[in-house]
Design a protein around this motif. Structure first.
Motif, PDB file in Angstrom:
ATOM      1  N   TRP A   1       0.845  -1.196   0.000  1.00  0.00           N
ATOM      2  CA  TRP A   1       0.000   0.000   0.000  1.00  0.00           C
ATOM      3  C   TRP A   1       0.874   1.236   0.000  1.00  0.00           C
ATOM      4  O   TRP A   1       1.893   1.284   0.706  1.00  0.00           O
ATOM      5  CB  TRP A   1      -0.912   0.033   1.223  1.00  0.00           C
ATOM      6  N   THR A   2       0.500   2.225  -0.799  1.00  0.00           N
ATOM      7  CA  THR A   2       1.079   3.568  -0.753  1.00  0.00           C
ATOM      8  C   THR A   2      -0.097   4.538  -0.822  1.00  0.00           C
ATOM      9  O   THR A   2      -1.222   4.131  -1.149  1.00  0.00           O
ATOM     10  CB  THR A   2       2.023   3.848  -1.946  1.00  0.00           C
ATOM     11  N   PRO A   3       0.112   5.824  -0.550  1.00  0.00           N
ATOM     12  CA  PRO A   3      -0.989   6.782  -0.687  1.00  0.00           C
ATOM     13  C   PRO A   3      -1.581   6.818  -2.106  1.00  0.00           C
ATOM     14  O   PRO A   3      -2.730   7.213  -2.290  1.00  0.00           O
ATOM     15  CB  PRO A   3      -0.349   8.119  -0.320  1.00  0.00           C
ATOM     16  N   ALA A   4      -0.823   6.358  -3.096  1.00  0.00           N
ATOM     17  CA  ALA A   4      -1.317   6.352  -4.478  1.00  0.00           C
ATOM     18  C   ALA A   4      -2.184   5.139  -4.796  1.00  0.00           C
ATOM     19  O   ALA A   4      -2.886   5.130  -5.803  1.00  0.00           O
ATOM     20  CB  ALA A   4      -0.137   6.408  -5.452  1.00  0.00           C
ATOM     21  N   GLY A   5      -2.135   4.088  -3.970  1.00  0.00           N
ATOM     22  CA  GLY A   5      -2.939   2.906  -4.224  1.00  0.00           C
ATOM     23  C   GLY A   5      -2.330   1.654  -3.625  1.00  0.00           C
ATOM     24  O   GLY A   5      -1.350   1.709  -2.893  1.00  0.00           O
ATOM     25  N   ALA A   6      -2.941   0.514  -3.951  1.00  0.00           N
ATOM     26  CA  ALA A   6      -2.504  -0.765  -3.382  1.00  0.00           C
ATOM     27  C   ALA A   6      -2.324  -1.788  -4.495  1.00  0.00           C
ATOM     28  O   ALA A   6      -2.877  -1.652  -5.583  1.00  0.00           O
ATOM     29  CB  ALA A   6      -3.526  -1.258  -2.369  1.00  0.00           C
ATOM     30  N   CYS A   7      -1.538  -2.834  -4.194  1.00  0.00           N
ATOM     31  CA  CYS A   7      -1.359  -3.924  -5.142  1.00  0.00           C
ATOM     32  C   CYS A   7      -1.037  -5.198  -4.374  1.00  0.00           C
ATOM     33  O   CYS A   7      -0.713  -5.173  -3.188  1.00  0.00           O
ATOM     34  CB  CYS A   7      -0.268  -3.609  -6.164  1.00  0.00           C
ATOM     35  N   ILE A   8      -1.133  -6.303  -5.087  1.00  0.00           N
ATOM     36  CA  ILE A   8      -0.778  -7.613  -4.537  1.00  0.00           C
ATOM     37  C   ILE A   8       0.388  -8.155  -5.359  1.00  0.00           C
ATOM     38  O   ILE A   8       0.351  -8.142  -6.585  1.00  0.00           O
ATOM     39  CB  ILE A   8      -1.968  -8.585  -4.617  1.00  0.00           C
ATOM     40  N   VAL A   9       1.415  -8.644  -4.678  1.00  0.00           N
ATOM     41  CA  VAL A   9       2.585  -9.214  -5.334  1.00  0.00           C
ATOM     42  C   VAL A   9       2.613 -10.708  -5.008  1.00  0.00           C
ATOM     43  O   VAL A   9       2.585 -11.083  -3.833  1.00  0.00           O
ATOM     44  CB  VAL A   9       3.885  -8.534  -4.842  1.00  0.00           C
ATOM     45  N   HIS A  10       2.653 -11.542  -6.027  1.00  0.00           N
ATOM     46  CA  HIS A  10       2.707 -12.989  -5.834  1.00  0.00           C
ATOM     47  C   HIS A  10       4.153 -13.443  -5.723  1.00  0.00           C
ATOM     48  O   HIS A  10       4.993 -13.051  -6.515  1.00  0.00           O
ATOM     49  CB  HIS A  10       2.012 -13.703  -6.991  1.00  0.00           C
ATOM     50  N   VAL A  11       4.425 -14.276  -4.743  1.00  0.00           N
ATOM     51  CA  VAL A  11       5.757 -14.848  -4.543  1.00  0.00           C
ATOM     52  C   VAL A  11       5.817 -16.137  -5.360  1.00  0.00           C
ATOM     53  O   VAL A  11       5.051 -17.064  -5.099  1.00  0.00           O
ATOM     54  CB  VAL A  11       6.023 -15.131  -3.051  1.00  0.00           C
ATOM     55  N   PRO A  12       6.702 -16.209  -6.363  1.00  0.00           N
ATOM     56  CA  PRO A  12       6.725 -17.363  -7.270  1.00  0.00           C
ATOM     57  C   PRO A  12       7.501 -18.563  -6.738  1.00  0.00           C
ATOM     58  O   PRO A  12       8.292 -19.176  -7.460  1.00  0.00           O
ATOM     59  CB  PRO A  12       7.366 -16.792  -8.536  1.00  0.00           C
ATOM     60  N   LEU A  13       7.289 -18.900  -5.476  1.00  0.00           N
ATOM     61  CA  LEU A  13       7.960 -20.068  -4.890  1.00  0.00           C
ATOM     62  C   LEU A  13       6.892 -21.058  -4.446  1.00  0.00           C
ATOM     63  O   LEU A  13       5.993 -20.709  -3.675  1.00  0.00           O
ATOM     64  CB  LEU A  13       8.817 -19.662  -3.689  1.00  0.00           C
ATOM     65  N   LYS A  14       7.012 -22.273  -4.918  1.00  0.00           N
ATOM     66  CA  LYS A  14       6.031 -23.294  -4.584  1.00  0.00           C
ATOM     67  C   LYS A  14       6.042 -23.578  -3.078  1.00  0.00           C
ATOM     68  O   LYS A  14       7.098 -23.727  -2.473  1.00  0.00           O
ATOM     69  CB  LYS A  14       6.331 -24.573  -5.369  1.00  0.00           C
ATOM     70  N   ALA A  15       4.882 -23.591  -2.486  1.00  0.00           N
ATOM     71  CA  ALA A  15       4.684 -23.925  -1.066  1.00  0.00           C
ATOM     72  C   ALA A  15       5.310 -22.911  -0.102  1.00  0.00           C
ATOM     73  O   ALA A  15       5.535 -23.228   1.053  1.00  0.00           O
ATOM     74  CB  ALA A  15       5.184 -25.338  -0.765  1.00  0.00           C
TER      75      ALA A  15
ATOM     76  N   ASP B   1       9.149 -17.636   6.081  1.00  0.00           N
ATOM     77  CA  ASP B   1       8.227 -18.748   6.255  1.00  0.00           C
ATOM     78  C   ASP B   1       8.641 -19.434   7.562  1.00  0.00           C
ATOM     79  O   ASP B   1       9.555 -18.957   8.244  1.00  0.00           O
ATOM     80  CB  ASP B   1       8.369 -19.687   5.041  1.00  0.00           C
ATOM     81  N   LEU B   2       8.031 -20.548   7.909  1.00  0.00           N
ATOM     82  CA  LEU B   2       8.410 -21.240   9.136  1.00  0.00           C
ATOM     83  C   LEU B   2       9.849 -21.745   9.108  1.00  0.00           C
ATOM     84  O   LEU B   2      10.540 -21.705  10.120  1.00  0.00           O
ATOM     85  CB  LEU B   2       7.460 -22.411   9.403  1.00  0.00           C
ATOM     86  N   ASP B   3      10.307 -22.216   7.944  1.00  0.00           N
ATOM     87  CA  ASP B   3      11.648 -22.789   7.877  1.00  0.00           C
ATOM     88  C   ASP B   3      12.489 -22.288   6.706  1.00  0.00           C
ATOM     89  O   ASP B   3      13.505 -22.892   6.366  1.00  0.00           O
ATOM     90  CB  ASP B   3      11.568 -24.312   7.836  1.00  0.00           C
ATOM     91  N   SER B   4      12.065 -21.198   6.076  1.00  0.00           N
ATOM     92  CA  SER B   4      12.835 -20.661   4.957  1.00  0.00           C
ATOM     93  C   SER B   4      12.565 -19.171   4.805  1.00  0.00           C
ATOM     94  O   SER B   4      11.723 -18.615   5.523  1.00  0.00           O
ATOM     95  CB  SER B   4      12.489 -21.400   3.653  1.00  0.00           C
ATOM     96  N   PHE B   5      13.281 -18.541   3.893  1.00  0.00           N
ATOM     97  CA  PHE B   5      13.061 -17.127   3.615  1.00  0.00           C
ATOM     98  C   PHE B   5      13.358 -16.870   2.149  1.00  0.00           C
ATOM     99  O   PHE B   5      13.968 -17.695   1.468  1.00  0.00           O
ATOM    100  CB  PHE B   5      13.943 -16.236   4.507  1.00  0.00           C
ATOM    101  N   CYS B   6      12.910 -15.733   1.671  1.00  0.00           N
ATOM    102  CA  CYS B   6      13.278 -15.290   0.333  1.00  0.00           C
ATOM    103  C   CYS B   6      13.395 -13.781   0.359  1.00  0.00           C
ATOM    104  O   CYS B   6      12.907 -13.120   1.274  1.00  0.00           O
ATOM    105  CB  CYS B   6      12.280 -15.751  -0.720  1.00  0.00           C
ATOM    106  N   CYS B   7      14.073 -13.230  -0.635  1.00  0.00           N
ATOM    107  CA  CYS B   7      14.232 -11.791  -0.739  1.00  0.00           C
ATOM    108  C   CYS B   7      13.438 -11.307  -1.940  1.00  0.00           C
ATOM    109  O   CYS B   7      13.446 -11.933  -2.995  1.00  0.00           O
ATOM    110  CB  CYS B   7      15.703 -11.407  -0.900  1.00  0.00           C
ATOM    111  N   ALA B   8      12.759 -10.204  -1.744  1.00  0.00           N
ATOM    112  CA  ALA B   8      11.992  -9.566  -2.821  1.00  0.00           C
ATOM    113  C   ALA B   8      12.588  -8.191  -3.059  1.00  0.00           C
ATOM    114  O   ALA B   8      12.798  -7.429  -2.105  1.00  0.00           O
ATOM    115  CB  ALA B   8      10.518  -9.446  -2.429  1.00  0.00           C
TER     116      ALA B   8
END
Length: 110
Positions: free
Chosen positions: A66-80, A99-106
């Motif tokens: 979210w920003t003052p200009a609007g909102a969006c949804i970003v999909h994380v392309p990692l299975k499970a 996640d419970l046992d992993s991480f990713c960087c966006a």
């Protein structure tokens, strides 16, 4: 929880009685600026250290932005992958999603 934006212009609040809603308040006008609704309970939300960008996660493979200009949804392309927590990089150009046992960087593009 309640969290201030870095410039103190906005305050985001989350109420456990409404776990799928984030209330974003404009503190300059003392008015409600936006309500961000999700399908799943929100597990974490953090302001970018630079600017007024809010990121939120719900334990799913999506990040709500979210920003003052609007909102969006970003999909994380990692299975499970289920983003349950997040942390902004100090310069605000990247997010660590946990996640419970992993991480990713966006990385955000300009």
């Amino acid at each position: 929880f309640a969290r201030w934006s870095p410039d103190s212009q906005f305050l985001v609040t989350h109420n456990g009685n409404q776990p799928t809603a984030l209330w974003i308040w404009d503190m300059a006008t003392m008015e409600l600026s936006a309500v961000l609704l999700t399908l799943q309970p929100i597990t974490d939300a953090q302001w970018s250290p630079k600017g007024n960008t809010l990121a939120a996660v719900t334990g799913q493979s999506t990040v709500y932005m979210w920003t003052p200009a609007g909102a969006c949804i970003v999909h994380v392309p990692l299975k499970a992958f289920s983003a349950r927590g997040l942390s902004w990089a100090p310069l605000g150009g990247a997010l660590a999603l946990t996640d419970l046992d992993s991480f990713c960087c966006a990385y955000l593009s300009q």
